[in-house]
Scaffold this active site. Structure first.
Site, PDB file in Angstrom:
ATOM      1  N   ASN A 104       0.860  -1.187   0.000  1.00 43.65           N
ATOM      2  CA  ASN A 104       0.000   0.000   0.000  1.00 43.65           C
ATOM      3  C   ASN A 104       0.892   1.232   0.000  1.00 43.65           C
ATOM      4  OD1 ASN A 104      -2.460   1.570   0.468  1.00 43.65           O
ATOM      5  ND2 ASN A 104      -1.709   1.891   2.554  1.00 43.65           N
ATOM      6  N   HIS A 106       0.945   5.067   1.344  1.00 43.97           N
ATOM      7  CA  HIS A 106       0.235   5.871   2.343  1.00 43.97           C
ATOM      8  C   HIS A 106       0.918   7.239   2.441  1.00 43.97           C
ATOM      9  CE1 HIS A 106      -2.091   6.744   5.935  1.00 43.97           C
ATOM     10  NE2 HIS A 106      -0.985   7.199   6.488  1.00 43.97           N
ATOM     11  N   SER A 133       4.940   6.738   2.453  1.00 47.74           N
ATOM     12  CA  SER A 133       5.530   5.427   2.755  1.00 47.74           C
ATOM     13  C   SER A 133       4.880   4.364   1.882  1.00 47.74           C
ATOM     14  CB  SER A 133       5.249   5.029   4.217  1.00 47.74           C
ATOM     15  OG  SER A 133       5.681   6.009   5.127  1.00 47.74           O
ATOM     16  N   ASP A 142      -2.662   0.578   8.062  1.00 45.47           N
ATOM     17  CA  ASP A 142      -1.409   1.300   7.779  1.00 45.47           C
ATOM     18  C   ASP A 142      -0.289   0.851   8.715  1.00 45.47           C
ATOM     19  OD1 ASP A 142      -2.790   2.766   5.822  1.00 45.47           O
ATOM     20  OD2 ASP A 142      -3.433   4.244   7.290  1.00 45.47           O
TER      21      ASP A 142
HETATM   22  C1  GRF Z   1      -2.625   8.999  -2.427  1.00 43.34           C
HETATM   23  O1  GRF Z   1      -2.272  10.108  -1.660  1.00 43.34           O
HETATM   24  C2  GRF Z   1      -2.285   7.714  -1.714  1.00 43.34           C
HETATM   25  O2  GRF Z   1      -1.106   7.792  -0.980  1.00 43.34           O
HETATM   26  C3  GRF Z   1      -3.460   7.592  -0.790  1.00 43.34           C
HETATM   27  O3  GRF Z   1      -4.563   7.999  -1.543  1.00 43.34           O
HETATM   28  C4  GRF Z   1      -4.134   8.899  -2.571  1.00 43.34           C
HETATM   29  C5  GRF Z   1      -4.541   8.298  -3.873  1.00 43.34           C
HETATM   30  O4  GRF Z   1      -4.219   9.127  -4.958  1.00 43.34           O
HETATM   31  N1  GRF Z   1      -3.538   6.270  -0.217  1.00 43.34           N
HETATM   32  P1  GRF Z   1      -4.388   8.584  -6.439  1.00 43.34           P
HETATM   33  O5  GRF Z   1      -5.788   7.991  -6.530  1.00 43.34           O
HETATM   34  O6  GRF Z   1      -3.319   7.562  -6.691  1.00 43.34           O
HETATM   35  O7  GRF Z   1      -4.254   9.784  -7.310  1.00 43.34           O
END
Ligand code: GRF
Length: 214
Positions: A104, A106, A133, A142
């Site tokens: 994932n 985050h 991360s 997370d």
């Molecule tokens: C990103 O900030 C990711 O880290 C978080 O959600 C957002 C998704 O953005 N988990 P995208 O859909 O990839 O533009």
């Protein structure tokens, strides 16, 4: 790779762009979403990748939804599952058997600022450093072992919009470079955490300004 995304899909796009530029030797075999209207689905379909959405309200429980989602994911037999802006909690029943091949991204320097609205959390805490991360997914929100991070400064006058834009710009190379190591099978999940070339990482890999890991 299978990619799970709930919204915009800019991290998915970063992977697709690196693949089409020939800088990432991997392929996306399917994109899956919990939102029928997620723009990420359109990004996949635009380049001929199968994209599949399931609506949680069509299922009696979270476990039933998760099971159906991963039945669909399993049909494309991915080596890696990438949660890239997938905004629903995943239950242990689907996560545990797949932890070693599911990551994932985050938007915080974990373990700081888990959960939602991480940029707001960082600003409220008065943090001077923020970032993103990539971690293996476990049933703890997370909370799985962190593979890699990128730091981003918090600047005077920042608000959620400016800070999230600065972080997002660094998320994309962080995800691409981390997936490259996974695709090369240099990174794996050991009993005590993340292994690089078979050895325990002392701490998360740090992405430098030149988009290489220090
Ligand atoms: C990103 O900030 C990711 O880290 C978080 O959600 C957002 C998704 O953005 N988990 P995208 O859909 O990839 O533009």
């Amino acid at each position: 790779m299978a990619v799970l995304a709930s919204g915009r899909g800019s991290n998915l796009q970063a992977l697709l762009d690196a693949i089409s530029a020939g800088t990432l030797d991997a392929g996306v075999v399917g994109v899956f979403s919990d939102r029928v209207g997620a723009p990420a689905l359109a990004r996949a379909r635009a380049v001929g990748i199968s994209a599949h959405a399931l609506s949680p309200r069509d299922y009696p429980s979270r476990d039933a939804f998760d099971a159906a989602l991963f039945d669909a994911v399993d049909t494309v037999a991915p080596d890696l599952i990438i949660c890239a802006g997938y905004m629903r909690l995943l239950g242990a029943a689907v996560v545990a058997p797949r932890s070693a091949r599911m990551i994932n991204i985050h938007p915080s320097l974990l373990p700081d600022f888990k959960g939602l609205r991480t940029h707001r959390q960082a600003l409220a805490a008065g943090a001077s450093r923020h970032g993103a991360s990539v971690h293996f997914v476990t049933a703890a929100l997370d909370g799985g072992p962190v593979i890699s991070q990128v730091p981003v400064p918090v600047l005077p006058g920042d608000d959620e919009t400016s800070l999230s834009a600065r972080v997002l710009e660094r998320e994309h190379p962080l995800l691409v470079e981390t997936v490259r190591l996974l695709a090369q099978r240099r990174i794996s999940l050991g009993d005590d955490g993340v292994l690089l070339d078979g050895r325990s990482l002392a701490g998360p890999l740090q992405l430098a300004a030149n988009n290489r890991f220090a």
